[in-house]
Write an enzyme that holds these catalytic residues in place. Structure first.
Site: not given
Ligand code: 3PY
Ligand code: MG
Length: 252
Positions: A46, A71, A147, A173
């Site tokens: 992101h 990441r 996530e 997420d």
């Molecule tokens: C999330 O909270 O989904 C993340 O990817 C944190 O960066």
């Molecule tokens: Mg995320």
């Protein structure tokens, strides 16, 4: 090969602080590396960061005591291997939901016979040292992100994959996939229950756990709960908050 200090901290059970960079700047990366974070993550999912700038940021972090992490943009073996060649000492991989995806991710981080990483250590060798190839499989951290609701269902299988060094929870997420809103992890609902469950399963499996936190206060709470690694918020939000505070202070 240069030792991965995060592995020593994990072995000693010491808390790990992580900075999260979304701004494409080697200057910022170098500055963050001098603030006392144990590690710094360059976010290519992101963050507004491309591969060339990520290299410069990893170089900048290398000039500081912080351990350089990335990441990855996705579970793409090609991209993961390239980021490792660029000198990342650990990869956090978003949206890992199944055992098979975890196995594919871990394999991309390891040279044969333990994985499928292609040979070409490039900058990794400059940062890690001449025996990089011999020791990389033991020093590089493979960190799948948990996530999704599917990952929650499959958590024990994911934790059981050989070579997973740590799991990292993406609370935003996770909240979305559980029908809640980003930020729901601080409320008493499905997301916070899921986080507690994942932490407890990881601890039973003896796997370290990291989590993204919006700020230092939440990070403090997560460390008290037993998380091993906490991200203390994202660079852009921290900068915007500092700007707003300066304006408010000046005008007050
Ligand atoms: C999330 O909270 O989904 C993340 O990817 C944190 O960066
Ligand atoms: Mg995320």
């Amino acid at each position: 090969m240069r030792r991965n200090e995060l592995k020593s901290l994990l072995a000693k059970g010491e808390p790990i602080t992580n900075a999260w960079l979304s701004i494409a700047s080697s200057y910022l990366a170098e500055g963050a590396g001098h603030q006392g974070f144990d590690c710094i993550t360059v976010d290519l999912q992101h963050g507004m960061i491309g591969f060339e700038t990520a290299i410069a940021m990893l170089q900048a972090i290398s000039a500081t005591p912080s351990v350089p992490l990335v990441r990855a943009p996705s579970n793409s073996a090609e991209k993961i291997m390239h980021l490792l060649d660029a000198g990342a000492y650990g990869v956090i991989c978003p949206m890992i939901s199944t055992k098979e995806q975890t196995e594919r991710f871990v394999a991309a981080c390891r040279y044969p016979p333990r994985g499928t990483r292609s040979f070409g250590p490039a900058r990794g060798k400059l940062y890690g040292g001449p025996d990089y190839f011999q020791a990389a499989n033991d020093e590089i951290l493979a960190v799948p992100m948990i996530e999704t609701a599917e990952a929650l269902e499959n958590i024990d299988q994911i934790l059981g994959v050989q070579g997973v060094d740590m799991i990292y929870i993406g609370p935003n997420d996770l909240a979305l996939d559980l029908g809640e809103q980003p930020g729901a992890e601080t409320m008493d609902g499905a997301t916070s229950k899921a986080i507690a469950h994942i932490l407890s399963r990881a601890r039973s499996a003896g796997i370290a756990t990291g989590i993204f936190c919006a700020d230092g206060k939440l990070a403090q709470q997560r460390l008290r709960e037993g998380f091993d690694l906490v991200t203390l918020g994202n660079d852009f939000n921290q900068l915007m908050d500092a700007m707003k505070l300066a304006i408010a202070t000046a005008k007050s």
